[in-house]
Write an enzyme that holds these catalytic residues in place. Sequence first.
Site, PDB file in Angstrom:
ATOM      1  N   THR A   1       1.250  -6.897  13.447  1.00 12.23           N
ATOM      2  CA  THR A   1       1.896  -7.650  12.353  1.00 12.23           C
ATOM      3  C   THR A   1       3.319  -7.104  12.245  1.00 12.23           C
ATOM      4  OG1 THR A   1       0.875  -6.142  10.741  1.00 12.23           O
ATOM      5  CG2 THR A   1      -0.192  -8.265  11.087  1.00 12.23           C
TER       6      THR A   1
ATOM      7  N   LYS B   1      -3.881  -1.822  15.240  1.00 12.72           N
ATOM      8  CA  LYS B   1      -2.644  -2.174  14.560  1.00 12.72           C
ATOM      9  C   LYS B   1      -2.653  -1.453  13.219  1.00 12.72           C
ATOM     10  CE  LYS B   1      -1.777  -4.719  11.651  1.00 12.72           C
ATOM     11  NZ  LYS B   1      -1.618  -4.600  10.162  1.00 12.72           N
TER      12      LYS B   1
ATOM     13  N   THR C   1      -4.865   0.388   6.540  1.00 18.29           N
ATOM     14  CA  THR C   1      -4.982  -1.051   6.855  1.00 18.29           C
ATOM     15  C   THR C   1      -4.735  -1.157   8.262  1.00 18.29           C
ATOM     16  OG1 THR C   1      -4.314  -2.216   4.999  1.00 18.29           O
ATOM     17  CG2 THR C   1      -4.008  -3.351   6.950  1.00 18.29           C
TER      18      THR C   1
ATOM     19  N   GLU D   1       5.610   1.476   8.502  1.00 13.87           N
ATOM     20  CA  GLU D   1       6.718   0.629   8.047  1.00 13.87           C
ATOM     21  C   GLU D   1       7.868   1.437   7.455  1.00 13.87           C
ATOM     22  OE1 GLU D   1       5.051  -2.147   5.322  1.00 13.87           O
ATOM     23  OE2 GLU D   1       4.481  -3.548   6.892  1.00 13.87           O
TER      24      GLU D   1
ATOM     25  N   ASN E   1       8.598  -4.410   2.398  1.00 20.39           N
ATOM     26  CA  ASN E   1       7.549  -4.782   1.449  1.00 20.39           C
ATOM     27  C   ASN E   1       7.994  -5.457   0.163  1.00 20.39           C
ATOM     28  OD1 ASN E   1       5.059  -3.874   2.758  1.00 20.39           O
ATOM     29  ND2 ASN E   1       6.080  -1.886   2.747  1.00 20.39           N
TER      30      ASN E   1
END
Lengths: 389, 389
Positions: free
Chosen positions: B151, B173, B184, B263, B385
């Site tokens: 993603t 991932k 996640t 991220e 985000n």
Amino acid sequence: MSVTTPKGFIATGGSMGIKPTGRPDVAIVASATGAPIVAAATFTTNLAAAAPVQWSRAALEATCGEATAVLMTSGNANAATGQAGKDAVADLATAVANHFGVASNTVLVGQTGLIGIPFPLAATSNQLPGVLKTLGGTVTDGHRAAEAIMTTDTFAKEVVVEGPGFSVGGMAKGAAMLAPNMATMLCVLTTDAAVEATVLKERLLAAVEVTFNRLLTDGARSTNDTVICLASGVAGPADPDALEAALTEACASLAEMMAEDAEGATKVIHLVVQGATDDAAAHAAARNVADSLLVKCSMNGEDPYWGRVVSELATAGVPFDLDRCEVSYGGITVCRGGEAVAHDAAAVTAHMRERHITLTCDLGLGEGAATMLTVDLGYGYIDENRTTS
Amino acid sequence: MSVTTPKGFIATGGSMGIKPTGRPDVAIVASATGAPIVAAATFTTNLAAAAPVQWSRAALEATCGEATAVLMTSGNANAATGQAGKDAVADLATAVANHFGVASNTVLVGQTGLIGIPFPLAATSNQLPGVLKTLGGTVTDGHRAAEAIMTTDTFAKEVVVEGPGFSVGGMAKGAAMLAPNMATMLCVLTTDAAVEATVLKERLLAAVEVTFNRLLTDGARSTNDTVICLASGVAGPADPDALEAALTEACASLAEMMAEDAEGATKVIHLVVQGATDDAAAHAAARNVADSLLVKCSMNGEDPYWGRVVSELATAGVPFDLDRCEVSYGGITVCRGGEAVAHDAAAVTAHMRERHITLTCDLGLGEGAATMLTVDLGYGYIDENRTTS
């Protein structure tokens, strides 16, 4: 609008050189008579409690709830500073006590600033007597005290609440490390109500529980959190419920100001969790949502991404049933029965653009409810906190 | 370096139009014979578990640990999507099952992406047969599968570990919402070891516990976390301990890659808490430090502000004595006995500038220890985000 509005108090603020900038860094709030009065306090639950917290906790125990003065300093937390830090607090308290001619354990101390830096006692204590000489009883003096406890705050936080026959005044500093229990915060409340120490403590704790302990900005529980209330008794006896109501109103106002002025925050979020199996479950769920980096980032981006809210409600360790869950922004329901529901997207967008956002989560399971005040997460917080220099 | 390295597997990756960009969004890993093989899995503890999690959990229970294929999609989490979301998973699984001529409950499904958006089944399911036709058994096919589950990942995460007489392959991932239990993340592991389903599950859980469950980036536990392991048995029986060791090594590698690619992160922090009263206490303390916005911000700013670390250790709800606490960066002790200690500041500064930072906290109370992998918090995370658009 100050700790000196209730009768029987004097205050001042000044500089003793703790802050290298020379900005005000010391505040004193004291009994106007110079004699001990009723006092109560509540402190951080952090096991690395700073030297001033250890001092004040012990002092109040020794006096069974009496104090002549509160000394607060900013610019150095005097936390994780070993025996030298403890000695420094004792020296500061003794200097104030000598000014009033009272026992040093009737002087309470609160400090805020960086952790782990030795407190610069030698370089600063000689400037304390000069500050003590400026002690006065006007509202302006209270404001100077409120300004002197600021760290990264952008405005002084003061409040006055009028009760039936008495008043409550307060000042606080917040800005970061705000989380139940409690915010990193110093707060001094004053009242001219006459009240016993045990009653004052009980009512103060009740007020803090529903105000400061419902404020979560970054989830950190500081080493220095301190809320102290002094009661001069000058206005005569007060109804305890009325006193608790006034204390609660004062603390709620100060908590709102802290959220409003939280480091780098651009949004104040009024979070409501209802329909939980009980209030404790609602509170745990609210805390999980308020503590979520992803939810905070969404708020910063004005994005009503309710999926993240649901995900946090569902990991709070409390009963949860997605099929019963409902989420609303500004009263507009975006999720019902655990899935997206048609809504006025333009109205939600408009609400998200406001500075104050209301986020309501109904778990659909019972009557438990809780509210929490929190803020967004954006560049500002990172700018404030990435380095101490 | 792929899920197709162990013998007995085929895989593919392609696009079925879930991502509006047309980038790969569907991966399939399957038994090369097309018949069911041994399978085990572990899923998120989030009570709002996504439809694919509910499906796969039920499927594995019904088959007592067998599966023919794993279907993974990216671009839509199919979480908080109601009955339509559940129906969509069943339809996808059935399409894959029909391709192999097996029961639909031998097809496991994992999905990742945004929460609360209806899954676009009608617009995408007609493209699944085309992707199924590309199923092959080369290493390249495995890589295409790994790319299709990305993603916000910036690189595909793949691993191969050779055990005595068998091998383990894996793909995952990660990128955000990484927290015990679990990240996640979607992860598919394959092995050609012959192993019973109950043993595979037990060994898989043990491997996940010390790897993915020791990785905390932003503290969020997602609705979709899924780790699935398929065992073809082609290589014959394996020693269970050797299998667990290989699974652990594979998961540890993938967890490191996830931290490396979290991220917006600029630092990977190897956190060690030792000297705790027991391992559980060490783990709780480590988690509190890893979860701290202030500690993460300090890391982003390359600031060895140990005061914040101590403050978090002291609010973890585990035994703590400031006077016994020691904190080191890169092996250089900056706090001993709960206060600052003279040290080589230039060496600490140099270590803080590295991408990988080691932060060691010794509580000085016992033999309990834990490690945790975490990351810093900077602008990048917020950029990723703050909005979903």
